[in-house]
Design a protein around this motif. Structure first.
Motif, mmCIF file in Angstrom:
data_model
loop_
_atom_site.group_PDB
_atom_site.id
_atom_site.type_symbol
_atom_site.label_atom_id
_atom_site.label_comp_id
_atom_site.label_asym_id
_atom_site.label_seq_id
_atom_site.Cartn_x
_atom_site.Cartn_y
_atom_site.Cartn_z
ATOM 1 N N LEU A 341 0.826 -1.203 0.000
ATOM 2 C CA LEU A 341 0.000 0.000 0.000
ATOM 3 C C LEU A 341 0.860 1.252 0.000
ATOM 4 C CD1 LEU A 341 -2.847 -0.887 2.522
ATOM 5 C CD2 LEU A 341 -2.862 -1.039 0.027
ATOM 6 N N PRO A 342 0.582 2.192 -0.910
ATOM 7 C CA PRO A 342 1.304 3.466 -0.891
ATOM 8 C C PRO A 342 0.871 4.295 0.312
ATOM 9 C CG PRO A 342 -0.467 3.529 -2.519
ATOM 10 C CD PRO A 342 -0.413 2.115 -1.990
ATOM 11 N N GLY A 343 1.795 5.096 0.840
ATOM 12 C CA GLY A 343 1.508 5.863 2.042
ATOM 13 C C GLY A 343 0.602 7.057 1.837
ATOM 14 N N THR A 344 0.305 7.390 0.598
ATOM 15 C CA THR A 344 -0.450 8.609 0.304
ATOM 16 C C THR A 344 -1.830 8.606 0.956
ATOM 17 O OG1 THR A 344 -1.057 7.532 -1.773
ATOM 18 C CG2 THR A 344 0.730 9.122 -1.844
ATOM 19 N N TYR A 345 -2.502 7.483 0.952
ATOM 20 C CA TYR A 345 -3.868 7.436 1.470
ATOM 21 C C TYR A 345 -3.913 7.603 2.992
ATOM 22 C CZ TYR A 345 -5.135 5.574 -3.139
ATOM 23 O OH TYR A 345 -5.328 5.404 -4.487
ATOM 24 N N PHE A 346 -2.850 7.199 3.683
ATOM 25 C CA PHE A 346 -2.817 7.325 5.136
ATOM 26 C C PHE A 346 -2.721 8.796 5.566
ATOM 27 C CE2 PHE A 346 -1.216 3.089 4.173
ATOM 28 C CZ PHE A 346 -1.968 2.303 5.030
ATOM 29 N N TYR A 347 -2.089 9.592 4.735
ATOM 30 C CA TYR A 347 -2.073 11.037 4.960
ATOM 31 C C TYR A 347 -3.303 11.607 4.261
ATOM 32 C CZ TYR A 347 2.532 10.856 7.067
ATOM 33 O OH TYR A 347 3.580 10.615 7.922
ATOM 34 N N TRP A 348 -4.424 11.476 4.942
ATOM 35 C CA TRP A 348 -5.728 11.654 4.308
ATOM 36 C C TRP A 348 -6.065 13.108 4.004
ATOM 37 C CZ3 TRP A 348 -8.605 14.574 7.649
ATOM 38 C CH2 TRP A 348 -8.225 14.533 8.996
ATOM 39 N N SER A 349 -5.431 14.070 4.693
ATOM 40 C CA SER A 349 -5.723 15.480 4.402
ATOM 41 C C SER A 349 -4.783 16.051 3.353
ATOM 42 C CB SER A 349 -5.638 16.328 5.673
ATOM 43 O OG SER A 349 -4.290 16.552 6.054
ATOM 44 N N ASP A 350 -3.604 15.474 3.227
ATOM 45 C CA ASP A 350 -2.604 15.944 2.268
ATOM 46 C C ASP A 350 -1.707 14.757 1.923
ATOM 47 O OD1 ASP A 350 -0.642 17.102 0.743
ATOM 48 O OD2 ASP A 350 0.077 18.474 2.300
ATOM 49 N N PRO A 351 -1.882 14.141 0.760
ATOM 50 C CA PRO A 351 -1.151 12.909 0.443
ATOM 51 C C PRO A 351 0.341 13.089 0.211
ATOM 52 C CG PRO A 351 -2.408 13.643 -1.461
ATOM 53 C CD PRO A 351 -2.813 14.529 -0.312
ATOM 54 N N PRO A 353 3.052 14.059 2.015
ATOM 55 C CA PRO A 353 4.004 13.403 2.923
ATOM 56 C C PRO A 353 3.991 11.885 2.797
ATOM 57 C CG PRO A 353 2.762 15.093 4.086
ATOM 58 C CD PRO A 353 2.108 14.912 2.757
ATOM 59 N N GLY A 354 2.855 11.319 2.400
ATOM 60 C CA GLY A 354 2.745 9.871 2.266
ATOM 61 C C GLY A 354 3.498 9.293 1.085
ATOM 62 N N GLU A 355 3.949 10.160 0.178
ATOM 63 C CA GLU A 355 4.731 9.659 -0.967
ATOM 64 C C GLU A 355 6.087 9.123 -0.544
ATOM 65 O OE1 GLU A 355 3.842 8.954 -3.822
ATOM 66 O OE2 GLU A 355 2.361 10.363 -4.626
ATOM 67 N N ARG A 356 6.457 9.318 0.722
ATOM 68 C CA ARG A 356 7.734 8.814 1.211
ATOM 69 C C ARG A 356 7.608 7.440 1.856
ATOM 70 N NH1 ARG A 356 9.687 10.326 -1.962
ATOM 71 N NH2 ARG A 356 11.465 9.179 -1.155
ATOM 72 N N TYR A 357 6.389 6.838 1.912
ATOM 73 C CA TYR A 357 6.189 5.621 2.691
ATOM 74 C C TYR A 357 5.351 4.583 1.945
ATOM 75 C CZ TYR A 357 7.545 8.704 6.544
ATOM 76 O OH TYR A 357 8.208 9.588 7.340
ATOM 77 N N VAL A 358 5.579 3.327 2.307
ATOM 78 C CA VAL A 358 4.685 2.235 1.915
ATOM 79 C C VAL A 358 4.435 1.365 3.147
ATOM 80 C CG1 VAL A 358 5.403 2.154 -0.510
ATOM 81 C CG2 VAL A 358 6.596 0.742 1.185
ATOM 82 N N ARG A 359 3.299 0.653 3.121
ATOM 83 C CA ARG A 359 2.950 -0.220 4.243
ATOM 84 C C ARG A 359 2.869 -1.664 3.780
ATOM 85 N NH1 ARG A 359 -2.840 -0.854 7.083
ATOM 86 N NH2 ARG A 359 -2.819 -2.603 5.588
ATOM 87 N N LEU A 360 3.449 -2.566 4.591
ATOM 88 C CA LEU A 360 3.387 -4.005 4.344
ATOM 89 C C LEU A 360 2.585 -4.669 5.456
ATOM 90 C CD1 LEU A 360 5.931 -3.151 2.657
ATOM 91 C CD2 LEU A 360 6.923 -5.368 3.262
#
Length: 384
Positions: A341-351, A353-360
């Protein structure tokens, strides 16, 4: 296809079609020896559920759950409402917030299902950075500076980061509660990953409801079984409000559903009792072993493991190379049959910062997980 997906759940639906699904946090590991004995007894559990009153099954489940979690102050109480999924309990909570026209501050990052449910009910949360909660000496003041809404909605332990207020024992929760009492805020707690704090030998859980009820804070607490045991998505969620909120939450809950399947209650109760007997070993060993394996196999790659406070069933990785985004990495590894999963969705108000992360996801059979990690490493290395 993946670029047009609206939310993380739609990504997880796609991941279920892949060979190497490291996306959804649902439990896909194999049964432990004692859990296999429960499965072998399914016909008996079915007929027992047929012959047992619904209220008895509900009370038995709640008592077993709160006993396992050490939440003894709510054992035997009448305030806990059951549903068949945490999302349903979240919807009930959101309906209450919408009815009362309460504004909400929600922790960020967190799983996007929470802000999406709230938005779909007409409640538009504003973000509270998780960092506000990191230093217990500063929690109170930083909440004063940050929160401008009627309610504060926290996830503990947090998904995806694994942060918990338990990092400093009772102090973190005490400071949050003190702030909410002093400033007349409704506190909403998503505790659906709390079993992992319980399973982590560094933490465990203290009786949070004793603290909440003793403080006079207005609260709604959500707990769940869905991310803890390999139950083929048979699960039960618990919603426990403060006494003053119970009548309203009860009336909303009964407008949504009648009950949870008596068979599911009977079945899930056995898993809860099994974890009481083995001190959460079946949960802890799979998650800890797979986290260690992920760190080993991805060491030196583009992905840098972010150490969680609590050893939850997901792993959060930072992308080392600033030129590679999570969206791009997700697309390229998905093309190789691996779904993260790309981190963008977890940063729900502004994606951004989430471009730096992925979740396993870690709740997998260790042998299958190892094969998925090998394929992921190959795909990640090709991105470098």
């Amino acid at each position: 296809m993946t670029e047009r997906l609206l939310d993380l759940t739609q990504h997880e639906i796609q991941a279920l079609k892949t060979r190497h699904n490291l996306a959804d946090a649902h439990t896909h590991q194999r049964q432990s020896p004692t859990q296999r004995a429960i499965v072998a007894a399914l016909p008996d559990l079915w007929y027992e559920a047929e012959q047992t009153p619904q209220a008895v099954l509900e009370d038995r489940f709640k008592d077993a759950f709160f006993q396992l979690h050490g939440q003894h102050s709510v054992r035997g109480g009448e305030r806990t409402l059951l549903s068949y999924a945490a999302s349903i309990s979240t919807i009930v909570t959101g309906m209450y917030l919408a009815q009362r026209q309460l504004s909400v501050s929600l922790v960020e990052p967190c799983f996007d299902n929470l802000p999406d449910v709230l938005k779909n009910l007409g409640v538009h949360p504003v973000p509270v950075p998780e960092e506000v909660l990191h230093d217990p000496a500063l929690i109170y003041q930083r909440l004063v500076e940050t929160v401008r809404t009627d309610a504060l909605f926290l996830v503990d332990p947090n998904n995806p980061t694994g942060f918990t207020l338990l990092r400093h024992g009772r102090t973190g929760f005490q400071e949050v509660v003190r702030y909410c009492v002093d400033h007349h805020k409704l506190l909403v707690l998503d505790l659906c990953f709390a079993a992992f704090a319980l399973a982590d030998p560094r933490f465990g859980r203290f009786d949070l409801y004793e603290l909440l009820d003793g403080s006079g804070v207005r609260y709604i607490a959500l707990e769940d079984t869905g991310k803890t045991w390999p139950l083929q998505d048979a699960k039960c969620s618990l919603l426990t409000p403060s006494p003053d909120l119970y009548p309203d939450l009860y009336n909303i809950n009964t407008s949504v559903l009648l009950d949870v399947s008596p068979f599911v209650l009977n079945f899930v109760t056995r898993y809860v009792q099994d974890s009481t007997h083995d001190a959460m070993a079946s949960v802890r060993e799979v998650v800890a072993g797979n986290r260690e394996l992920a760190q080993k196999k991805l060491h030196g790659s583009l992905l840098e493991h972010q150490e969680p406070v609590v050893d939850v069933s997901v792993a959060w990785f930072r992308i080392r190379d600033e030129r590679v985004t999570a969206s791009e990495l997700h697309r390229r590894v998905a093309a190789r049959g691996v779904y993260v999963l790309p981190g963008t969705y977890f940063y729900w108000s502004d994606p951004r910062p989430g471009e730096r992360y992925v979740r396993l996801a870690l709740a997998r059979d260790p042998r299958e997980f190892a094969r998925s990690l090998d394929r992921l490493r190959e795909a990640v290395d090709d991105c470098g």
